[in-house]
Scaffold this motif. Structure first.
Motif, short mmCIF file in Angstrom:
data_model
loop_
_atom_site.label_atom_id
_atom_site.label_comp_id
_atom_site.label_asym_id
_atom_site.label_seq_id
_atom_site.Cartn_x
_atom_site.Cartn_y
_atom_site.Cartn_z
N GLY A 1 0.68 39.92 38.26
CA GLY A 1 1.18 40.71 39.29
C GLY A 1 0.24 40.86 40.52
N MET A 2 -0.97 40.78 40.38
CA MET A 2 -1.98 40.86 41.17
C MET A 2 -2.35 39.35 41.66
SD MET A 2 -2.53 43.78 42.27
CE MET A 2 -2.16 45.37 41.71
N GLY A 3 -1.82 38.22 41.13
CA GLY A 3 -2.06 37.01 41.91
C GLY A 3 -3.03 36.35 41.17
N ALA A 4 -3.85 36.83 39.82
CA ALA A 4 -5.00 36.19 39.35
C ALA A 4 -4.72 34.84 38.98
CB ALA A 4 -5.13 37.04 38.28
N LYS A 5 -5.75 33.96 38.95
CA LYS A 5 -5.58 32.43 38.76
C LYS A 5 -5.49 32.47 37.43
CE LYS A 5 -6.16 31.53 43.14
NZ LYS A 5 -4.81 30.83 43.90
N VAL A 6 -4.74 31.51 36.94
CA VAL A 6 -4.50 30.94 35.42
C VAL A 6 -5.05 29.93 35.22
CG1 VAL A 6 -2.95 30.71 33.56
CG2 VAL A 6 -2.59 32.58 35.32
N GLU A 7 -6.21 29.65 34.58
CA GLU A 7 -6.89 28.32 34.39
C GLU A 7 -6.39 27.37 33.30
OE1 GLU A 7 -10.97 29.23 34.14
OE2 GLU A 7 -11.04 30.32 36.09
N PHE A 8 -6.04 28.07 32.05
CA PHE A 8 -5.79 27.49 31.01
C PHE A 8 -4.32 26.81 31.00
CE2 PHE A 8 -5.00 31.86 30.17
CZ PHE A 8 -3.93 31.81 29.37
N MET A 9 -3.39 27.25 31.87
CA MET A 9 -2.19 26.74 32.10
C MET A 9 -1.43 26.84 33.38
SD MET A 9 0.27 29.50 29.87
CE MET A 9 -0.95 29.36 28.13
N SER A 10 -0.37 26.49 33.79
CA SER A 10 0.27 26.55 34.79
C SER A 10 0.57 27.96 35.27
CB SER A 10 1.49 25.66 35.21
OG SER A 10 2.33 26.03 34.44
N TYR A 11 0.45 28.12 36.48
CA TYR A 11 0.60 29.70 36.99
C TYR A 11 2.09 30.07 36.62
CZ TYR A 11 0.46 33.80 39.87
OH TYR A 11 0.53 35.19 40.35
N SER A 12 3.22 29.00 36.95
CA SER A 12 4.44 29.30 36.87
C SER A 12 5.09 29.53 35.44
CB SER A 12 5.32 28.22 37.59
OG SER A 12 5.09 26.99 36.90
N TYR A 13 4.16 28.94 34.63
CA TYR A 13 4.51 28.70 33.13
C TYR A 13 4.22 30.02 32.55
CZ TYR A 13 4.46 27.06 28.44
OH TYR A 13 4.69 27.02 26.90
N MET A 14 2.91 30.30 33.04
CA MET A 14 2.72 31.64 32.26
C MET A 14 3.22 32.93 32.96
SD MET A 14 0.04 33.20 30.48
CE MET A 14 -0.62 34.31 30.31
N ALA A 15 3.75 32.87 34.19
CA ALA A 15 4.89 33.86 34.62
C ALA A 15 6.00 34.00 33.89
CB ALA A 15 4.83 33.69 36.17
N SER A 16 6.55 32.71 33.64
CA SER A 16 7.78 32.52 32.95
C SER A 16 7.45 33.15 31.16
CB SER A 16 8.14 31.30 32.86
OG SER A 16 8.63 30.64 33.87
N LEU A 17 6.57 32.98 30.79
CA LEU A 17 6.33 33.41 29.32
C LEU A 17 6.11 34.86 29.44
CD1 LEU A 17 3.75 31.19 27.69
CD2 LEU A 17 6.11 31.36 27.33
N LEU A 18 5.31 35.66 30.31
CA LEU A 18 5.30 36.95 30.56
C LEU A 18 6.74 37.53 30.84
CD1 LEU A 18 1.83 37.13 32.29
CD2 LEU A 18 2.47 37.70 30.07
N MET A 19 7.31 37.09 31.55
CA MET A 19 8.98 37.43 32.00
C MET A 19 9.77 37.64 30.79
SD MET A 19 10.84 38.87 34.33
CE MET A 19 10.39 37.96 36.06
N ILE A 20 9.63 36.44 29.94
CA ILE A 20 10.44 36.46 28.71
C ILE A 20 9.81 37.50 27.84
CG2 ILE A 20 11.11 35.12 26.67
CD1 ILE A 20 11.07 32.89 28.65
N TYR A 21 8.20 37.75 27.67
CA TYR A 21 7.78 38.67 26.85
C TYR A 21 8.17 40.28 27.29
CZ TYR A 21 4.11 41.95 25.13
OH TYR A 21 3.39 42.83 24.66
N ALA A 22 8.17 40.56 28.49
CA ALA A 22 8.61 41.82 28.72
C ALA A 22 10.03 42.11 28.42
CB ALA A 22 8.26 42.01 30.59
N VAL A 23 10.97 41.25 29.01
CA VAL A 23 12.36 41.59 28.53
C VAL A 23 12.47 41.71 27.01
CG1 VAL A 23 14.48 40.51 28.35
CG2 VAL A 23 13.13 40.23 30.50
N LEU A 24 12.04 40.88 26.30
CA LEU A 24 11.84 41.09 24.79
C LEU A 24 11.27 42.18 24.23
CD1 LEU A 24 11.38 37.36 23.51
CD2 LEU A 24 13.48 38.49 23.64
N TYR A 25 10.09 42.58 24.73
CA TYR A 25 9.48 43.99 24.56
C TYR A 25 10.49 45.52 24.69
CZ TYR A 25 5.86 47.18 23.53
OH TYR A 25 5.01 48.23 22.96
#
Length: 252
Positions: free
Chosen positions: A210-234
Motif C-alpha cells: 500500500g505504501m509502494g514498497a519495492k518487491v525484490e524477489f517477485m514482480s510487484y503486480s504478482y505480489m499485489a495480486s497474491l495479497l489481494m486474494i489473501y485479504a479476501v480469503l481472510y
C-alpha cells in the motif's frame, strides 16, 4: 454516518491531508512521495478508527439492549445480521475513504500539474494513478480489521473488543519480527506460536504494498495480486467464524 464522530474524524483527516502539503516544504526532491505517504497513512488511520469503533460495538450493543431478540423474531437469519452489519459498516467507512482518497489524488495531480506545467491527465498518469493503486491496497487492512471487530462483537463488549483489535493490528504489522523470533518449530510451544502466527493477518506485507514498497524477489503486480486474494480469503474466513459463533450464541 449520522453520528458526530464520523464527520469529526473525516474532517480531521481532511485537515491533516491539507497540512501535509506544508510539512514537506523542505523535502527536496521527495515532496510528492512524502505527501502521498503522509496522506495515505492519515486516511488509513482515520478509517481504521472508524471501522474498529463502529464494528466493535455493532452486535454487543444490540445484545445488551435486547433489540437483537426483536430483530431475530422476524424472518431474519443470524448470518444475515452478521453480513448486514459488516457490509453496512464497510460501506460507510468506504464512503469516507473514497472522499479522502479522491481529495488526496486530486490535490497531488493539481500540484504536479502546476509545478511541472503539464496537463491534468499527464499529471494523473504520473502522480494520480500510483496514488489510486496504493489507496486500493491501503483499504485492505481497514476491511480486515472491520471483519475482526465484527466477529469480536459477538462475544466481547466494546472495550475488550477494541483492545483485542489493537493487539491483532500491532502483531499483524510486526508479523515478520515475531516470525523471526521463532525460526524453527522444535517443540510444542513453538508449534503453538506458529499456529497463532498463521491466524494473525499479515498486515505488514499489505501495508508495504500500500505504501509502494519495492518487491525484490517477485514482480510487484504478482505480489499485489497474491495479497489481494489473501485479504479476501481472510475476510471470508473471519466472517464465517463470526457467523458460526453467532449461530451458537443464545440471545435473550
Amino acid at each position: 454516518m449520522r453520528q458526530g464522530f464520523f464527520c469529526f474524524v473525516a474532517g480531521g483527516g481532511i485537515f491533516l491531508i491539507l497540512c501535509s502539503f506544508f510539512f514537506t516544504l523542505f523535502a527536496f526532491g521527495e515532496e510528492l512521495r512524502m505527501i502521498r505517504e503522509m496522506g495515505i497513512s492519515t486516511i488509513v488511520v482515520c478509517c481504521l478508527f472508524l471501522a474498529s469503533l463502529s464494528a466493535a460495538n455493532t452486535i454487543s450493543k444490540e445484545i445488551e439492549k435486547g433489540t437483537i431478540v426483536m430483530l431475530l423474531s422476524k424472518p431474519v437469519d443470524k448470518h444475515s445480521v452478521i453480513l448486514g452489519k459488516f457490509f453496512g459498516i464497510l460501506a460507510a467507512v468506504s464512503s469516507v475513504f473514497i472522499v479522502m482518497g479522491t481529495l488526496l489524488t486530486v490535490l497531488l495531480c493539481v500540484r504536479e500539474s502546476l509545478d511541472l506545467h503539464i496537463g491534468f491527465l499527464t499529471s494523473f498518469a504520473m502522480a494520480g494513478y500510483p496514488t489510486v493503486f496504493q489507496l486500493v491496497f491501503s483499504f485492505l487492512p481497514v476491511a480486515i480489521m472491520c471483519a475482526v471487530a465484527t466477529a469480536g462483537s459477538v462475544y466481547l463488549n466494546l472495550i475488550s473488543n477494541l483492545c483485542c483489535c489493537m493487539v491483532i493490528y500491532i502483531v499483524g504489522n510486526l508479523a515478520s519480527f515475531f516470525h523471526d523470533l521463532f525460526p524453527s518449530v522444535t517443540n510444542w510451544s513453538l508449534w503453538y506460536l506458529s499456529l497463532v502466527y498463521a491466524f494473525i493477518p499479515d498486515l505488514e506485507d499489505i501495508g508495504a504494498i500500500g505504501m509502494g514498497a519495492k518487491v525484490e524477489f517477485m514482480s510487484y503486480s504478482y505480489m499485489a495480486s497474491l495479497l489481494m486474494i489473501y485479504a479476501v480469503l481472510y475476510i471470508a474466513f473471519v466472517i464465517t467464524l463470526a457467523i458460526e459463533f453467532f449461530e451458537k450464541k443464545e440471545c435473550r
